[in-house]
Design a protein around this motif. Sequence first.
Motif, PDB file in Angstrom:
ATOM      1  N   CYS A  26       7.278   0.038 -12.177  1.00 28.79           N
ATOM      2  CA  CYS A  26       6.408   1.175 -11.846  1.00 28.79           C
ATOM      3  C   CYS A  26       5.394   1.405 -12.950  1.00 28.79           C
ATOM      4  O   CYS A  26       4.208   1.627 -12.691  1.00 28.79           O
ATOM      5  CB  CYS A  26       7.240   2.440 -11.652  1.00 28.79           C
ATOM      6  SG  CYS A  26       8.329   2.389 -10.231  1.00 28.79           S
ATOM      7  N   ARG A  27       5.865   1.348 -14.181  1.00 31.47           N
ATOM      8  CA  ARG A  27       4.984   1.564 -15.321  1.00 31.47           C
ATOM      9  C   ARG A  27       3.856   0.528 -15.340  1.00 31.47           C
ATOM     10  O   ARG A  27       2.685   0.844 -15.513  1.00 31.47           O
ATOM     11  CB  ARG A  27       5.790   1.482 -16.616  1.00 31.47           C
ATOM     12  CG  ARG A  27       4.951   1.498 -17.854  1.00 31.47           C
ATOM     13  CD  ARG A  27       5.792   1.344 -19.112  1.00 31.47           C
ATOM     14  NE  ARG A  27       4.932   1.073 -20.251  1.00 31.47           N
ATOM     15  CZ  ARG A  27       4.572  -0.136 -20.626  1.00 31.47           C
ATOM     16  NH1 ARG A  27       4.981  -1.203 -19.946  1.00 31.47           N
ATOM     17  NH2 ARG A  27       3.770  -0.295 -21.655  1.00 31.47           N
ATOM     18  N   LEU A  28       4.255  -0.719 -15.144  1.00 31.06           N
ATOM     19  CA  LEU A  28       3.277  -1.806 -15.192  1.00 31.06           C
ATOM     20  C   LEU A  28       2.241  -1.666 -14.073  1.00 31.06           C
ATOM     21  O   LEU A  28       1.041  -1.841 -14.294  1.00 31.06           O
ATOM     22  CB  LEU A  28       4.009  -3.147 -15.060  1.00 31.06           C
ATOM     23  CG  LEU A  28       3.329  -4.335 -15.701  1.00 31.06           C
ATOM     24  CD1 LEU A  28       3.249  -4.141 -17.198  1.00 31.06           C
ATOM     25  CD2 LEU A  28       4.092  -5.618 -15.382  1.00 31.06           C
ATOM     26  N   ARG A  29       2.725  -1.353 -12.894  1.00 27.52           N
ATOM     27  CA  ARG A  29       1.816  -1.212 -11.760  1.00 27.52           C
ATOM     28  C   ARG A  29       0.816  -0.085 -12.013  1.00 27.52           C
ATOM     29  O   ARG A  29      -0.369  -0.207 -11.717  1.00 27.52           O
ATOM     30  CB  ARG A  29       2.612  -0.935 -10.491  1.00 27.52           C
ATOM     31  CG  ARG A  29       1.772  -0.804  -9.227  1.00 27.52           C
ATOM     32  CD  ARG A  29       1.079  -2.097  -8.875  1.00 27.52           C
ATOM     33  NE  ARG A  29       0.300  -2.001  -7.643  1.00 27.52           N
ATOM     34  CZ  ARG A  29      -0.515  -2.948  -7.196  1.00 27.52           C
ATOM     35  NH1 ARG A  29      -0.658  -4.068  -7.870  1.00 27.52           N
ATOM     36  NH2 ARG A  29      -1.199  -2.794  -6.088  1.00 27.52           N
ATOM     37  N   TRP A  30       1.300   1.005 -12.555  1.00 28.58           N
ATOM     38  CA  TRP A  30       0.432   2.152 -12.813  1.00 28.58           C
ATOM     39  C   TRP A  30      -0.584   1.822 -13.901  1.00 28.58           C
ATOM     40  O   TRP A  30      -1.787   1.995 -13.727  1.00 28.58           O
ATOM     41  CB  TRP A  30       1.274   3.359 -13.219  1.00 28.58           C
ATOM     42  CG  TRP A  30       0.450   4.539 -13.653  1.00 28.58           C
ATOM     43  CD1 TRP A  30       0.296   5.009 -14.921  1.00 28.58           C
ATOM     44  CD2 TRP A  30      -0.336   5.401 -12.814  1.00 28.58           C
ATOM     45  NE1 TRP A  30      -0.529   6.109 -14.945  1.00 28.58           N
ATOM     46  CE2 TRP A  30      -0.939   6.364 -13.647  1.00 28.58           C
ATOM     47  CE3 TRP A  30      -0.601   5.449 -11.436  1.00 28.58           C
ATOM     48  CZ2 TRP A  30      -1.781   7.364 -13.166  1.00 28.58           C
ATOM     49  CZ3 TRP A  30      -1.440   6.447 -10.950  1.00 28.58           C
ATOM     50  CH2 TRP A  30      -2.020   7.383 -11.805  1.00 28.58           C
ATOM     51  N   LEU A  85       2.908   5.996  -2.772  1.00 30.22           N
ATOM     52  CA  LEU A  85       4.073   6.762  -3.227  1.00 30.22           C
ATOM     53  C   LEU A  85       3.996   7.000  -4.736  1.00 30.22           C
ATOM     54  O   LEU A  85       4.206   8.117  -5.218  1.00 30.22           O
ATOM     55  CB  LEU A  85       5.347   5.980  -2.867  1.00 30.22           C
ATOM     56  CG  LEU A  85       6.629   6.748  -2.567  1.00 30.22           C
ATOM     57  CD1 LEU A  85       6.366   7.821  -1.515  1.00 30.22           C
ATOM     58  CD2 LEU A  85       7.691   5.776  -2.063  1.00 30.22           C
ATOM     59  N   LEU A  86       3.686   5.935  -5.460  1.00 27.05           N
ATOM     60  CA  LEU A  86       3.629   6.038  -6.925  1.00 27.05           C
ATOM     61  C   LEU A  86       2.498   6.971  -7.364  1.00 27.05           C
ATOM     62  O   LEU A  86       2.686   7.825  -8.232  1.00 27.05           O
ATOM     63  CB  LEU A  86       3.433   4.637  -7.523  1.00 27.05           C
ATOM     64  CG  LEU A  86       3.395   4.549  -9.042  1.00 27.05           C
ATOM     65  CD1 LEU A  86       4.655   5.161  -9.660  1.00 27.05           C
ATOM     66  CD2 LEU A  86       3.263   3.093  -9.494  1.00 27.05           C
ATOM     67  N   ILE A  87       1.339   6.815  -6.747  1.00 25.35           N
ATOM     68  CA  ILE A  87       0.187   7.662  -7.107  1.00 25.35           C
ATOM     69  C   ILE A  87       0.507   9.131  -6.856  1.00 25.35           C
ATOM     70  O   ILE A  87       0.258   9.989  -7.708  1.00 25.35           O
ATOM     71  CB  ILE A  87      -1.058   7.234  -6.304  1.00 25.35           C
ATOM     72  CG1 ILE A  87      -1.569   5.869  -6.795  1.00 25.35           C
ATOM     73  CG2 ILE A  87      -2.158   8.271  -6.429  1.00 25.35           C
ATOM     74  CD1 ILE A  87      -2.600   5.234  -5.906  1.00 25.35           C
ATOM     75  N   HIS A  88       1.058   9.403  -5.708  1.00 28.69           N
ATOM     76  CA  HIS A  88       1.366  10.791  -5.366  1.00 28.69           C
ATOM     77  C   HIS A  88       2.429  11.374  -6.286  1.00 28.69           C
ATOM     78  O   HIS A  88       2.334  12.522  -6.712  1.00 28.69           O
ATOM     79  CB  HIS A  88       1.801  10.894  -3.900  1.00 28.69           C
ATOM     80  CG  HIS A  88       0.656  10.778  -2.943  1.00 28.69           C
ATOM     81  ND1 HIS A  88       0.803  10.438  -1.627  1.00 28.69           N
ATOM     82  CD2 HIS A  88      -0.681  10.922  -3.136  1.00 28.69           C
ATOM     83  CE1 HIS A  88      -0.384  10.391  -1.034  1.00 28.69           C
ATOM     84  NE2 HIS A  88      -1.304  10.681  -1.926  1.00 28.69           N
ATOM     85  N   TYR A  89       3.409  10.559  -6.608  1.00 31.54           N
ATOM     86  CA  TYR A  89       4.470  11.063  -7.486  1.00 31.54           C
ATOM     87  C   TYR A  89       3.906  11.402  -8.863  1.00 31.54           C
ATOM     88  O   TYR A  89       4.196  12.458  -9.427  1.00 31.54           O
ATOM     89  CB  TYR A  89       5.602  10.031  -7.621  1.00 31.54           C
ATOM     90  CG  TYR A  89       6.798  10.595  -8.355  1.00 31.54           C
ATOM     91  CD1 TYR A  89       7.822  11.214  -7.650  1.00 31.54           C
ATOM     92  CD2 TYR A  89       6.882  10.533  -9.755  1.00 31.54           C
ATOM     93  CE1 TYR A  89       8.908  11.757  -8.321  1.00 31.54           C
ATOM     94  CE2 TYR A  89       7.962  11.082 -10.419  1.00 31.54           C
ATOM     95  CZ  TYR A  89       8.976  11.694  -9.703  1.00 31.54           C
ATOM     96  OH  TYR A  89      10.043  12.238 -10.368  1.00 31.54           O
ATOM     97  N   ILE A  90       3.075  10.500  -9.386  1.00 27.27           N
ATOM     98  CA  ILE A  90       2.506  10.734 -10.723  1.00 27.27           C
ATOM     99  C   ILE A  90       1.531  11.913 -10.695  1.00 27.27           C
ATOM    100  O   ILE A  90       1.452  12.692 -11.654  1.00 27.27           O
ATOM    101  CB  ILE A  90       1.832   9.454 -11.247  1.00 27.27           C
ATOM    102  CG1 ILE A  90       2.898   8.414 -11.588  1.00 27.27           C
ATOM    103  CG2 ILE A  90       0.971   9.742 -12.474  1.00 27.27           C
ATOM    104  CD1 ILE A  90       2.374   7.074 -12.037  1.00 27.27           C
ATOM    105  N   LEU A 149       0.827  -1.201   0.000  1.00 26.38           N
ATOM    106  CA  LEU A 149       0.000   0.000   0.000  1.00 26.38           C
ATOM    107  C   LEU A 149       0.864   1.254   0.000  1.00 26.38           C
ATOM    108  O   LEU A 149       0.572   2.239  -0.690  1.00 26.38           O
ATOM    109  CB  LEU A 149      -0.918  -0.021   1.228  1.00 26.38           C
ATOM    110  CG  LEU A 149      -1.989   1.066   1.299  1.00 26.38           C
ATOM    111  CD1 LEU A 149      -2.932   0.943   0.107  1.00 26.38           C
ATOM    112  CD2 LEU A 149      -2.777   0.952   2.603  1.00 26.38           C
ATOM    113  N   GLU A 150       1.944   1.199   0.748  1.00 33.25           N
ATOM    114  CA  GLU A 150       2.839   2.364   0.828  1.00 33.25           C
ATOM    115  C   GLU A 150       3.458   2.657  -0.540  1.00 33.25           C
ATOM    116  O   GLU A 150       3.549   3.810  -0.960  1.00 33.25           O
ATOM    117  CB  GLU A 150       3.955   2.114   1.853  1.00 33.25           C
ATOM    118  CG  GLU A 150       3.517   2.128   3.306  1.00 33.25           C
ATOM    119  CD  GLU A 150       2.727   0.880   3.694  1.00 33.25           C
ATOM    120  OE1 GLU A 150       2.857  -0.162   3.004  1.00 33.25           O
ATOM    121  OE2 GLU A 150       1.975   0.934   4.691  1.00 33.25           O
ATOM    122  N   GLU A 151       3.866   1.610  -1.224  1.00 33.34           N
ATOM    123  CA  GLU A 151       4.466   1.797  -2.551  1.00 33.34           C
ATOM    124  C   GLU A 151       3.440   2.375  -3.524  1.00 33.34           C
ATOM    125  O   GLU A 151       3.751   3.280  -4.307  1.00 33.34           O
ATOM    126  CB  GLU A 151       4.989   0.461  -3.080  1.00 33.34           C
ATOM    127  CG  GLU A 151       6.248  -0.026  -2.396  1.00 33.34           C
ATOM    128  CD  GLU A 151       6.676  -1.396  -2.921  1.00 33.34           C
ATOM    129  OE1 GLU A 151       7.848  -1.544  -3.287  1.00 33.34           O
ATOM    130  OE2 GLU A 151       5.826  -2.313  -2.972  1.00 33.34           O
TER     131      GLU A 151
END
Length: 266
Positions: free
Chosen positions: A56-60, A27-32, A22-24
């Motif tokens: 990161c790309r795949l997860r997003w 982090l990714l959502i906020h960064y994007i 969840l933390e990752e």
Amino acid sequence: MSSKKGAKYCEDVELRRGPWTLEEDTLLIHYIARHGEGRWNHLARCSGLKRTGKSCRLRWLNYLKPDVKRGNLSLEEQFLILELHSKWGNRWSRIAQYLPGRTDNEIKNYWRTRVQKQARQLNVDSNSSVFRDVVRRYWMPRLLEKMSSAAAAAAAHPSLVNPNHPALPTPSHHPLQQQLDTTTSSASSFSQPNPSTTYNYHNCSTELPEFMFTDDSLDALGLATLPAPSSDCIASVDDWAMSGLWSMDELCQVRKQHEYGGGIFG
DNA sequence: AATCCACACAACCGCCTTGTT
DNA sequence: CAACAAGGCGGTTGTGTGGAT
């Protein structure tokens, strides 16, 4: 050059693998949200995520992106996958362009788990012409039937329609059926689909392109000779849609029908 | 209750294409 | 033009979960 920095980063930092926490995700959502998509290696380096840019790309794209649609594929979406796969094969990303909110990964998984399973039960290769023929002659017409049934049920009992499920059009107005109706009388020709065209079955706001039905497929659609799946093996349209087309008995029936009739299995 | 099995799906891997230096 | 890295894509694998035994 930033790409070299990216490679160095991968060497220097012990990268995490496996399921995202969840933390990752946060982090990714906020960064994007702050910096936008793209430059994935740069993102991976600067966001503090111990992941590769690819990861990161795949997860997003497959999970976190806001417009990613979750949940079971609708009958219409299943139909479209079958139709487009019959034209393009395993071009998942290309197929996904025509299913808004669905990812290539999801479509690929659907194909492997649902469609290939049916092929195994028929003892044919899912990429064989035999199986493609079965899909075109039987599966797709059955989906059309079911779409109409579902629409009819929804029209007859609007109060029973799950509010979370967008209402299907009525049978006579089903866009796929309309397409079938309007093209049977005229020679159809292939045209390359336009990726900018969005299919929206739920509000029928867009026309289906004419590539949906060829002379061959129209012919095939007229050849649906199987009896309807027995009612006891199909508890509901939703169950049916999720569990596959036919029971094992019915699959055997398909095989026998064609073995004895010198049909496509012959 | 424990174990096994099948399924669904998230994630990874390797290859290919494209863009940049 | 060559070299290299990033991004994209399709194939494959790993893992969680629910149902059956």
